[in-house]
Design a protein around this motif. Structure first.
Motif, PDB file in Angstrom:
ATOM      1  N   LEU A 110       0.842  -1.186   0.000  1.00  0.00           N
ATOM      2  CA  LEU A 110       0.000   0.000   0.000  1.00  0.00           C
ATOM      3  C   LEU A 110       0.881   1.241   0.000  1.00  0.00           C
ATOM      4  N   ALA A 111       0.378   2.305  -0.578  1.00  0.00           N
ATOM      5  CA  ALA A 111       1.122   3.565  -0.629  1.00  0.00           C
ATOM      6  C   ALA A 111       1.321   4.103   0.783  1.00  0.00           C
ATOM      7  N   ASN A 112       2.535   4.438   1.135  1.00  0.00           N
ATOM      8  CA  ASN A 112       2.816   4.898   2.497  1.00  0.00           C
ATOM      9  C   ASN A 112       2.381   6.337   2.738  1.00  0.00           C
ATOM     10  N   ASP A 113       1.950   7.044   1.678  1.00  0.00           N
ATOM     11  CA  ASP A 113       1.473   8.411   1.851  1.00  0.00           C
ATOM     12  C   ASP A 113      -0.033   8.473   2.086  1.00  0.00           C
ATOM     13  N   GLY A 114      -0.679   7.318   2.180  1.00  0.00           N
ATOM     14  CA  GLY A 114      -2.114   7.278   2.438  1.00  0.00           C
ATOM     15  C   GLY A 114      -2.979   7.340   1.198  1.00  0.00           C
ATOM     16  N   SER A 115      -2.383   7.473   0.028  1.00  0.00           N
ATOM     17  CA  SER A 115      -3.185   7.520  -1.198  1.00  0.00           C
ATOM     18  C   SER A 115      -3.743   6.127  -1.513  1.00  0.00           C
ATOM     19  N   ALA A 116      -4.807   6.094  -2.268  1.00  0.00           N
ATOM     20  CA  ALA A 116      -5.508   4.840  -2.557  1.00  0.00           C
ATOM     21  C   ALA A 116      -4.680   3.928  -3.450  1.00  0.00           C
ATOM     22  N   VAL A 117      -4.774   2.649  -3.200  1.00  0.00           N
ATOM     23  CA  VAL A 117      -4.215   1.612  -4.064  1.00  0.00           C
ATOM     24  C   VAL A 117      -5.402   0.830  -4.603  1.00  0.00           C
ATOM     25  N   ILE A 118      -5.542   0.779  -5.906  1.00  0.00           N
ATOM     26  CA  ILE A 118      -6.676   0.101  -6.533  1.00  0.00           C
ATOM     27  C   ILE A 118      -6.289  -1.337  -6.859  1.00  0.00           C
ATOM     28  N   VAL A 119      -7.122  -2.267  -6.421  1.00  0.00           N
ATOM     29  CA  VAL A 119      -6.927  -3.694  -6.719  1.00  0.00           C
ATOM     30  C   VAL A 119      -8.126  -4.148  -7.535  1.00  0.00           C
ATOM     31  N   THR A 120      -7.892  -4.633  -8.740  1.00  0.00           N
ATOM     32  CA  THR A 120      -8.995  -5.099  -9.580  1.00  0.00           C
ATOM     33  C   THR A 120      -8.897  -6.603  -9.763  1.00  0.00           C
ATOM     34  N   PHE A 121     -10.062  -7.211  -9.944  1.00  0.00           N
ATOM     35  CA  PHE A 121     -10.156  -8.660 -10.129  1.00  0.00           C
ATOM     36  C   PHE A 121     -11.497  -8.968 -10.762  1.00  0.00           C
ATOM     37  N   PRO A 122     -11.664 -10.163 -11.323  1.00  0.00           N
ATOM     38  CA  PRO A 122     -12.941 -10.524 -11.945  1.00  0.00           C
ATOM     39  C   PRO A 122     -14.101 -10.429 -10.946  1.00  0.00           C
ATOM     40  N   THR A 123     -15.266 -10.117 -11.447  1.00  0.00           N
ATOM     41  CA  THR A 123     -16.457 -10.009 -10.606  1.00  0.00           C
ATOM     42  C   THR A 123     -16.700 -11.296  -9.832  1.00  0.00           C
ATOM     43  N   ARG A 124     -17.045 -11.142  -8.566  1.00  0.00           N
ATOM     44  CA  ARG A 124     -17.341 -12.298  -7.703  1.00  0.00           C
ATOM     45  C   ARG A 124     -18.589 -12.003  -6.891  1.00  0.00           C
ATOM     46  N   ASN A 125     -19.365 -13.044  -6.631  1.00  0.00           N
ATOM     47  CA  ASN A 125     -20.489 -12.931  -5.714  1.00  0.00           C
ATOM     48  C   ASN A 125     -19.984 -13.319  -4.336  1.00  0.00           C
ATOM     49  N   SER A 126     -20.100 -12.397  -3.398  1.00  0.00           N
ATOM     50  CA  SER A 126     -19.594 -12.661  -2.055  1.00  0.00           C
ATOM     51  C   SER A 126     -20.363 -11.818  -1.057  1.00  0.00           C
ATOM     52  N   LYS A 127     -20.706 -12.400   0.072  1.00  0.00           N
ATOM     53  CA  LYS A 127     -21.376 -11.659   1.141  1.00  0.00           C
ATOM     54  C   LYS A 127     -20.377 -11.122   2.151  1.00  0.00           C
ATOM     55  N   THR A 128     -19.186 -11.717   2.178  1.00  0.00           N
ATOM     56  CA  THR A 128     -18.157 -11.263   3.100  1.00  0.00           C
ATOM     57  C   THR A 128     -16.840 -11.087   2.360  1.00  0.00           C
ATOM     58  N   LEU A 129     -16.020 -10.212   2.890  1.00  0.00           N
ATOM     59  CA  LEU A 129     -14.699  -9.953   2.346  1.00  0.00           C
ATOM     60  C   LEU A 129     -13.775  -9.657   3.518  1.00  0.00           C
ATOM     61  N   LEU A 130     -12.676 -10.388   3.595  1.00  0.00           N
ATOM     62  CA  LEU A 130     -11.719 -10.226   4.681  1.00  0.00           C
ATOM     63  C   LEU A 130     -10.411  -9.700   4.115  1.00  0.00           C
ATOM     64  N   PHE A 131      -9.863  -8.633   4.710  1.00  0.00           N
ATOM     65  CA  PHE A 131      -8.545  -8.149   4.346  1.00  0.00           C
ATOM     66  C   PHE A 131      -7.589  -8.545   5.454  1.00  0.00           C
ATOM     67  N   THR A 132      -6.559  -9.309   5.097  1.00  0.00           N
ATOM     68  CA  THR A 132      -5.555  -9.758   6.061  1.00  0.00           C
ATOM     69  C   THR A 132      -4.231  -9.082   5.740  1.00  0.00           C
ATOM     70  N   ILE A 133      -3.610  -8.492   6.752  1.00  0.00           N
ATOM     71  CA  ILE A 133      -2.277  -7.920   6.588  1.00  0.00           C
ATOM     72  C   ILE A 133      -1.287  -9.076   6.642  1.00  0.00           C
ATOM     73  N   ILE A 134      -0.523  -9.249   5.574  1.00  0.00           N
ATOM     74  CA  ILE A 134       0.443 -10.343   5.474  1.00  0.00           C
ATOM     75  C   ILE A 134       1.831  -9.897   5.916  1.00  0.00           C
ATOM     76  N   ASN A 135       2.212  -8.664   5.563  1.00  0.00           N
ATOM     77  CA  ASN A 135       3.558  -8.189   5.877  1.00  0.00           C
ATOM     78  C   ASN A 135       3.535  -6.676   6.081  1.00  0.00           C
ATOM     79  N   VAL A 136       4.412  -6.192   6.926  1.00  0.00           N
ATOM     80  CA  VAL A 136       4.591  -4.760   7.150  1.00  0.00           C
ATOM     81  C   VAL A 136       6.079  -4.439   7.067  1.00  0.00           C
ATOM     82  N   SER A 137       6.408  -3.166   6.927  1.00  0.00           N
ATOM     83  CA  SER A 137       7.815  -2.772   6.871  1.00  0.00           C
ATOM     84  C   SER A 137       8.464  -2.945   8.241  1.00  0.00           C
ATOM     85  N   SER A 138       9.772  -2.954   8.260  1.00  0.00           N
ATOM     86  CA  SER A 138      10.508  -3.177   9.511  1.00  0.00           C
ATOM     87  C   SER A 138      10.302  -2.061  10.525  1.00  0.00           C
TER      88      SER A 138
END
Length: 80
Positions: free
Chosen positions: A36-64
């Protein structure tokens, strides 16, 4: 479906940089989220359309130098 994510700077934390993430849908499928941009600006993630009632964002890694990771905005836009 379109996802917009930005790093949290609402708490005046500059030491917060998410470098990798993962979106998980209710069917178990996933989409990688790049650094993600460290200045707070938006990062756009695109993917094929999906039907979903829930969406989970998991942080996998952070800077040192990251002490507290967080999101200022997490927006999901449906396709038409």
């Amino acid at each position: 479906m379109l996802l917009r994510v930005s790093v949290s700077h609402t708490c005046h934390r500059i030491n917060s940089h998410i470098t990798a993430g993962l979106l998980t849908f209710d069917d178990g499928s996933t989409v990688d989220v790049p650094s993600l941009a460290n200045d707070g600006s938006a990062v756009i993630v695109t993917f094929p359309t999906r039907n979903s009632k829930t969406l989970l964002f998991t942080i996998i890694n952070v800077s040192s130098f990251t002490q507290h990771a967080g999101l200022a905005e997490f927006a999901v836009f449906g396709s038409r």
